[in-house]
Motif scaffolding. Sequence first.
Motif, PDB file in Angstrom:
ATOM      1  N   PRO A   7      32.168  93.511 128.046  1.00 45.14           N
ATOM      2  CA  PRO A   7      33.505  94.093 127.845  1.00 45.14           C
ATOM      3  C   PRO A   7      34.598  93.024 127.960  1.00 45.14           C
ATOM      4  CG  PRO A   7      32.205  95.448 129.338  1.00 45.14           C
ATOM      5  CD  PRO A   7      31.431  94.180 129.136  1.00 45.14           C
ATOM      6  N   LEU A   8      35.629  93.170 127.137  1.00 44.41           N
ATOM      7  CA  LEU A   8      36.766  92.258 127.148  1.00 44.41           C
ATOM      8  C   LEU A   8      37.996  92.984 127.670  1.00 44.41           C
ATOM      9  CD1 LEU A   8      36.386  90.529 123.645  1.00 44.41           C
ATOM     10  CD2 LEU A   8      35.335  89.887 125.830  1.00 44.41           C
ATOM     11  N   ASP A   9      38.773  92.293 128.506  1.00 44.88           N
ATOM     12  CA  ASP A   9      39.988  92.921 129.032  1.00 44.88           C
ATOM     13  C   ASP A   9      41.255  92.164 128.645  1.00 44.88           C
ATOM     14  OD1 ASP A   9      39.767  90.706 130.645  1.00 44.88           O
ATOM     15  OD2 ASP A   9      39.528  91.816 132.521  1.00 44.88           O
TER      16      ASP A   9
ATOM     17  N   CYS B 125      43.511  92.563 122.449  1.00 49.69           N
ATOM     18  CA  CYS B 125      42.732  92.303 121.232  1.00 49.69           C
ATOM     19  C   CYS B 125      43.350  93.038 120.046  1.00 49.69           C
ATOM     20  CB  CYS B 125      41.287  92.769 121.398  1.00 49.69           C
ATOM     21  SG  CYS B 125      40.343  91.915 122.678  1.00 49.69           S
TER      22      CYS B 125
ATOM     23  N   ARG C 231      34.182  98.367 123.956  1.00 49.03           N
ATOM     24  CA  ARG C 231      34.027  97.072 124.623  1.00 49.03           C
ATOM     25  C   ARG C 231      35.337  96.328 124.847  1.00 49.03           C
ATOM     26  NH1 ARG C 231      30.355  97.455 120.744  1.00 49.03           N
ATOM     27  NH2 ARG C 231      31.298  95.900 119.351  1.00 49.03           N
ATOM     28  N   CYS C 232      36.424  96.827 124.271  1.00 50.14           N
ATOM     29  CA  CYS C 232      37.717  96.140 124.384  1.00 50.14           C
ATOM     30  C   CYS C 232      38.723  97.115 124.992  1.00 50.14           C
ATOM     31  CB  CYS C 232      38.196  95.679 123.015  1.00 50.14           C
ATOM     32  SG  CYS C 232      37.036  94.576 122.154  1.00 50.14           S
ATOM     33  N   SER C 233      39.173  96.817 126.205  1.00 49.31           N
ATOM     34  CA  SER C 233      40.025  97.757 126.938  1.00 49.31           C
ATOM     35  C   SER C 233      41.446  97.822 126.396  1.00 49.31           C
ATOM     36  CB  SER C 233      40.064  97.370 128.421  1.00 49.31           C
ATOM     37  OG  SER C 233      40.635  96.079 128.599  1.00 49.31           O
ATOM     38  N   ASP C 234      41.918  96.757 125.744  1.00 47.60           N
ATOM     39  CA  ASP C 234      43.277  96.703 125.199  1.00 47.60           C
ATOM     40  C   ASP C 234      43.155  96.320 123.730  1.00 47.60           C
ATOM     41  OD1 ASP C 234      45.901  96.280 124.505  1.00 47.60           O
ATOM     42  OD2 ASP C 234      46.346  94.856 126.111  1.00 47.60           O
TER      43      ASP C 234
END
Length: 324
Positions: free
Chosen positions: A261-263, A266, A288-291
Amino acid sequence: MIPSVTRSDIKLPGRAGDPDFHLATYQAGSGPAVVFVHGFPDLAIGWQHQLPVVAAAGFHAIAPDMRGFGGSSCPHPVEAYSLFELTGDLVALLDALDIEKAVFVGHDWGGFVAWAMPVLHPDRVAGMVGVCTPYMPFPSVATHTAVVDGDVERQYVSWFQIPDLAETVMDPHARTIVAKIMRGSAPLEQVYKHAFADGKLNANPFLNPSLPDGLGKPLLDESTFEHYVDAYSRTGYRGGINWYRNIDANAAAHPDVGVEPLDVPCLMLTAELDPGLRPEFAADMPERCSDLEMHMIRNASHWVQQEYPDSLNGYILSWLRRKF
């Protein structure tokens, strides 16, 4: 006033064990850094419509010819083009320019390299932009080969794995390859029909004689076209092909890339008529991308940054201004 774009060779001491290793780099503007990462068979100049515009908006826009391309160093060994080395080049580039963090914008193969940055070098990444290439693991060579029932001549990623073959076939034909590949959108059914004429790719899609020069409008002006031809006539295609020869080794060495996961902020920009990197490939990125912000550019081809630069730039600048 639109800032001018300058080119310089940035020495990256110690990269690939070569004290003279360098990346030919195009830069414009100042402010927060935005690094544009090209793919195959592309060059840094492929971002020519983005660099001055992003710089004029108050950012430091940077685009290197990546390792193996254009004016940059082209080491010979396959292992010199691993994901570890390619992302390491970007870190070394930031170091050379005294930049702590950057937003990375990646397209095509450059997208896979850029998306690896927040996993392998999270302390150097302020944000991420994917152009056509979503955040996902690169499909294995076996996956590509299975699609064509094991016939490697029908799938260029698989064909590229044969040592020395692709570059031997392609290197003498730089002008033809640039003319066939650097073209705008066309109906997908036409693209697929020509790409798989007679059930084969005629060794590879870049020289496919059934792919007419008129399929999609040319995207490059004469000067830019000659820049591509001159670059590939000089270097050949080995460097870029070696990126593909590391696909399975990259997956084994870095299994978290495309999965973790990326925080960081994006932005994902898809192209409606990209025949290879379909917009639906990005559908599960919110998991997988919170933003994450996502947009699709209508009627655009794989080379959306050159075909619809105003649309692409609008989305990127709006996001950059809000996030940074």
